[in-house]
Write an enzyme that holds these catalytic residues in place. Sequence first.
Site, short mmCIF file in Angstrom:
data_model
loop_
_atom_site.label_atom_id
_atom_site.label_comp_id
_atom_site.label_asym_id
_atom_site.label_seq_id
_atom_site.Cartn_x
_atom_site.Cartn_y
_atom_site.Cartn_z
CG HIS A 1 5.70 7.70 0.58
ND1 HIS A 1 5.01 6.58 0.98
CD2 HIS A 1 5.67 8.54 1.66
CE1 HIS A 1 4.59 6.74 2.23
NE2 HIS A 1 4.97 7.92 2.67
CG HIS B 1 5.67 -2.38 1.34
ND1 HIS B 1 6.13 -2.24 2.63
CD2 HIS B 1 4.81 -1.37 1.14
CE1 HIS B 1 5.54 -1.19 3.18
NE2 HIS B 1 4.74 -0.64 2.30
CG ASP C 1 1.15 2.59 -3.90
OD1 ASP C 1 2.27 2.39 -3.39
OD2 ASP C 1 0.28 3.34 -3.41
C1 MLT Z 1 2.50 3.46 3.09
O1 MLT Z 1 1.36 3.05 3.29
O2 MLT Z 1 2.93 4.48 3.61
C2 MLT Z 1 3.36 2.74 2.12
O3 MLT Z 1 2.97 1.42 1.97
C3 MLT Z 1 4.83 2.90 2.38
C4 MLT Z 1 5.39 2.33 3.65
O4 MLT Z 1 4.69 1.81 4.48
O5 MLT Z 1 6.61 2.43 3.79
#
Ligand code: MLT
Length: 440
Positions: free
Chosen positions: A268, A307, A363
């Site tokens: 995460h 993602h 990320d």
């Molecule tokens: C987020 O911004 O929390 C991440 O991209 C992970 C997600 O959306 O599952």
Amino acid sequence: MPKDALTITDQRTNQTLEFPVELGTVRATELRKFKTSPDDFGLMTYDPAFMNTVDCKSSITFIDGDKGILRYRGYDIDDLAENCTFLQVAYLLLFGELPTPEQEKQWRFDITHHTMLPESTKHFMNGFRHDAHPMGVLVSTVAALSTVYPEAKHVHDPANRQLQTIRLIAKMPTIAAYSYRHRMGFPYIYPDNDLSYAENFMQMLWRMVEPKFAVSPVLARALDILFILHADHEQNCSSTTMRVVGSAEADPYLSVASAASALSGPLHGGANEEVLRMLDEIGSLANIPAYIDRVKKGEFKLMGFGHRVYKNYDPRARIIKEVADQVFEVTGHNQKIEIALELERIALKDDYFVSRKLYPNVDFYSGIIYEAMGFQPEMFTVLFAIPRTAGWLAQWRELMDDPERKIARPRQVYTGIVHRKVGRKTEVKHEARDVVGVKG
Ligand code: MLT
């Protein structure tokens, strides 16, 4: 005539039932009407990791993963990143509208006047080892604030929710800065109410003995944009954690600490730290083809790519790339951007990645900018947690006002030993049994 309904026949019993389709969903509890016998618990859905399960209705954030669209309260993320500040976006997430000038003035005043941490909390933070990971310090200190503000447990009181919301958003940068200065062995720097949210965070991090910290407006704006991009992302793992813990009516400090714990995981929020580790490991442009080959052989993942929701380019990654250029003008170039850009160029035309819809996510580039701005990799996830606190609190507030709110408590399929007695050798039978133990 098409109808918003789903007809299912249970071939175990030839029972056919029709279920209403609401907003593209069917209610999982409806399926329990399918029973193979009077004492059968009824049919359930099986969805490890909630790949296709909706647990709430939300009007905060919209994502179209196929088109690479992200909107907060209907506003495109790039529109907000270009035209708003983080505090304006936090207000939008929490209250549904961008603030009017008067509302913004009050909101900034409220946040600015709650940035201080009680001195007792500073002593608490002094207890951590000098090299304690900032996320561990952040999670524990946020949880500890629940003992400083015991009234926070009155989660049904809107005025109380409002006060704790302000305190949490105001104090996250202070806790984060203190966790960094503790690591560096530097004295803590108190908040400066003359500065903006991002500027104040930077002065608490990096001011030494100078009376006033000279903040680079370019870097402060870049950090503010990065905060906007990370503020919310609908039902991700940490926001789901916030809702699950919040559903037990835990106070918001303990719920946010739980959400931040989820965010700390490398799958995460911890991924940005992993990306930088990967770029360091690759080390040069020349090593990229060999590295990509090993990714394709399944030896390891290409960190920062792919993602759960985006099957297209993550819009946040696109904006971060633009911000990178402005940051490098001030900080000087970060060689790692060359490796990252080349990795992206190769991956975006390589069928291995394209066919798997693997595109850069938020990320992939954020770590490179953070490093250029002077942040250590251990601080990267903390930089995610600060703005995400606004998203977690918006999700929590929406949950608390949701008429369908109940404590989160999923079901299971028991596959263990059915029954045995202590001291008695029994033939161990493993049979799939549902919650009430009737053989499936
Ligand atoms: C987020 O911004 O929390 C991440 O991209 C992970 C997600 O959306 O599952």
